[in-house]
Design a protein around this motif. Structure first.
Motif, short mmCIF file in Angstrom:
data_model
loop_
_atom_site.label_atom_id
_atom_site.label_comp_id
_atom_site.label_asym_id
_atom_site.label_seq_id
_atom_site.Cartn_x
_atom_site.Cartn_y
_atom_site.Cartn_z
N VAL A 129 0.81 -1.23 0.00
CA VAL A 129 0.00 0.00 0.00
C VAL A 129 0.84 1.28 0.00
O VAL A 129 0.33 2.35 0.32
N SER A 130 2.09 1.18 -0.40
CA SER A 130 2.97 2.35 -0.38
C SER A 130 2.57 3.41 -1.40
O SER A 130 2.83 4.59 -1.20
N VAL A 131 1.96 2.99 -2.50
CA VAL A 131 1.50 3.91 -3.54
C VAL A 131 -0.03 3.85 -3.58
O VAL A 131 -0.59 2.75 -3.71
N PRO A 132 -0.70 4.98 -3.45
CA PRO A 132 -2.17 4.98 -3.49
C PRO A 132 -2.70 4.32 -4.76
O PRO A 132 -2.18 4.53 -5.85
N SER A 133 -3.74 3.50 -4.59
CA SER A 133 -4.34 2.78 -5.72
C SER A 133 -5.82 2.54 -5.45
O SER A 133 -6.17 1.94 -4.42
N LEU A 134 -6.66 2.98 -6.36
CA LEU A 134 -8.10 2.74 -6.21
C LEU A 134 -8.41 1.25 -6.26
O LEU A 134 -9.28 0.78 -5.53
N GLY A 135 -7.71 0.51 -7.11
CA GLY A 135 -7.94 -0.93 -7.22
C GLY A 135 -7.61 -1.65 -5.93
O GLY A 135 -8.40 -2.49 -5.45
N ILE A 136 -6.46 -1.34 -5.36
CA ILE A 136 -6.08 -1.97 -4.08
C ILE A 136 -7.07 -1.57 -2.99
O ILE A 136 -7.48 -2.40 -2.17
N GLY A 137 -7.48 -0.31 -2.99
CA GLY A 137 -8.46 0.14 -1.99
C GLY A 137 -9.76 -0.63 -2.09
O GLY A 137 -10.34 -1.06 -1.09
N TYR A 138 -10.23 -0.85 -3.32
CA TYR A 138 -11.45 -1.63 -3.54
C TYR A 138 -11.26 -3.06 -3.04
O TYR A 138 -12.12 -3.61 -2.34
N GLU A 139 -10.14 -3.67 -3.39
CA GLU A 139 -9.89 -5.05 -2.98
C GLU A 139 -9.77 -5.17 -1.47
O GLU A 139 -10.27 -6.14 -0.88
N LEU A 140 -9.15 -4.19 -0.81
CA LEU A 140 -9.05 -4.22 0.65
C LEU A 140 -10.43 -4.10 1.29
O LEU A 140 -10.73 -4.80 2.27
N GLY A 141 -11.26 -3.22 0.75
CA GLY A 141 -12.62 -3.07 1.28
C GLY A 141 -13.42 -4.35 1.13
O GLY A 141 -14.13 -4.76 2.05
N LEU A 142 -13.30 -4.98 -0.03
CA LEU A 142 -14.01 -6.24 -0.26
C LEU A 142 -13.48 -7.33 0.67
O LEU A 142 -14.26 -8.06 1.29
N ALA A 143 -12.16 -7.42 0.79
CA ALA A 143 -11.56 -8.43 1.68
C ALA A 143 -12.02 -8.22 3.12
O ALA A 143 -12.34 -9.19 3.82
N GLU A 144 -12.08 -6.98 3.54
CA GLU A 144 -12.55 -6.70 4.90
C GLU A 144 -14.00 -7.12 5.07
O GLU A 144 -14.36 -7.73 6.08
N SER A 145 -14.84 -6.82 4.08
CA SER A 145 -16.26 -7.19 4.18
C SER A 145 -16.44 -8.71 4.20
O SER A 145 -17.43 -9.20 4.73
N LEU A 146 -15.47 -9.43 3.64
CA LEU A 146 -15.52 -10.90 3.65
C LEU A 146 -14.90 -11.49 4.91
O LEU A 146 -14.86 -12.71 5.07
N GLY A 147 -14.40 -10.62 5.80
CA GLY A 147 -13.83 -11.09 7.06
C GLY A 147 -12.44 -11.69 6.93
O GLY A 147 -12.03 -12.49 7.77
N LYS A 148 -11.72 -11.32 5.89
CA LYS A 148 -10.38 -11.88 5.67
C LYS A 148 -9.35 -11.21 6.58
O LYS A 148 -9.49 -10.06 6.95
N LYS A 149 -8.31 -11.96 6.92
CA LYS A 149 -7.16 -11.39 7.62
C LYS A 149 -6.38 -10.58 6.58
O LYS A 149 -6.11 -11.08 5.49
N ILE A 150 -6.04 -9.32 6.92
CA ILE A 150 -5.42 -8.42 5.95
C ILE A 150 -4.14 -7.84 6.53
O ILE A 150 -4.13 -7.28 7.63
N ILE A 151 -3.07 -7.96 5.76
CA ILE A 151 -1.78 -7.36 6.12
C ILE A 151 -1.43 -6.36 5.03
O ILE A 151 -1.45 -6.68 3.84
N CYS A 152 -1.14 -5.14 5.44
CA CYS A 152 -0.76 -4.08 4.51
C CYS A 152 0.72 -3.76 4.69
O CYS A 152 1.15 -3.44 5.80
N LEU A 153 1.47 -3.86 3.62
CA LEU A 153 2.90 -3.56 3.63
C LEU A 153 3.09 -2.12 3.17
O LEU A 153 2.56 -1.71 2.13
N TYR A 154 3.87 -1.35 3.96
CA TYR A 154 4.09 0.07 3.64
C TYR A 154 5.57 0.40 3.72
O TYR A 154 6.19 0.27 4.77
N ASP A 155 6.13 0.84 2.60
CA ASP A 155 7.53 1.23 2.50
C ASP A 155 7.68 2.64 3.05
O ASP A 155 7.19 3.60 2.44
N VAL A 156 8.33 2.78 4.19
CA VAL A 156 8.48 4.09 4.83
C VAL A 156 9.36 5.03 4.01
O VAL A 156 9.37 6.23 4.25
N ASN A 157 10.07 4.51 3.03
CA ASN A 157 10.93 5.32 2.16
C ASN A 157 10.22 5.74 0.87
O ASN A 157 10.85 6.30 -0.02
N SER A 158 8.95 5.50 0.76
CA SER A 158 8.22 5.72 -0.49
C SER A 158 7.94 7.19 -0.80
O SER A 158 7.52 7.50 -1.90
#
Length: 80
Positions: A16-45
């Motif tokens: 999730v280091s670079v904003p993306s509407l597609g990733i945002g949609y997929e994360l929202g769907l995954a959350e609504s499905l009750g999935k375990k979600i890990i977001c990786l963020y590059d602090v140097n991005s």
């Protein structure tokens, strides 16, 4: 196709280091499905992590400095 993959997955790992509407949609769907979600963020991005992601109690945020840290984290996760 991606929705089928999300539905059949036990764990979602998203970079999730670079904003993306597609990733945002997929994360929202995954959350609504009750999935375990890990977001990786590059602090140097040079990008600010979305407050919607960072503030979501259902997402585990893994901040990293380099790919080695990500691989070590994923190796530890596999051992659980």
């Amino acid at each position: 196709r991606d929705v089928v993959w999300l539905k059949s997955s036990e764990l979602i790992v998203a970079e999730v280091s670079v904003p993306s509407l597609g990733i945002g949609y997929e994360l929202g769907l995954a959350e609504s499905l009750g999935k375990k979600i890990i977001c990786l963020y590059d602090v140097n991005s040079n990008k600010t992590l979305s407050a919607m992601i960072e503030g979501n109690k259902n997402f585990e945020i893994v901040k990293y400095n380099n790919i080695k840290e990500v691989l070590e984290y994923l190796d530890r996760l596999k051992q659980l």
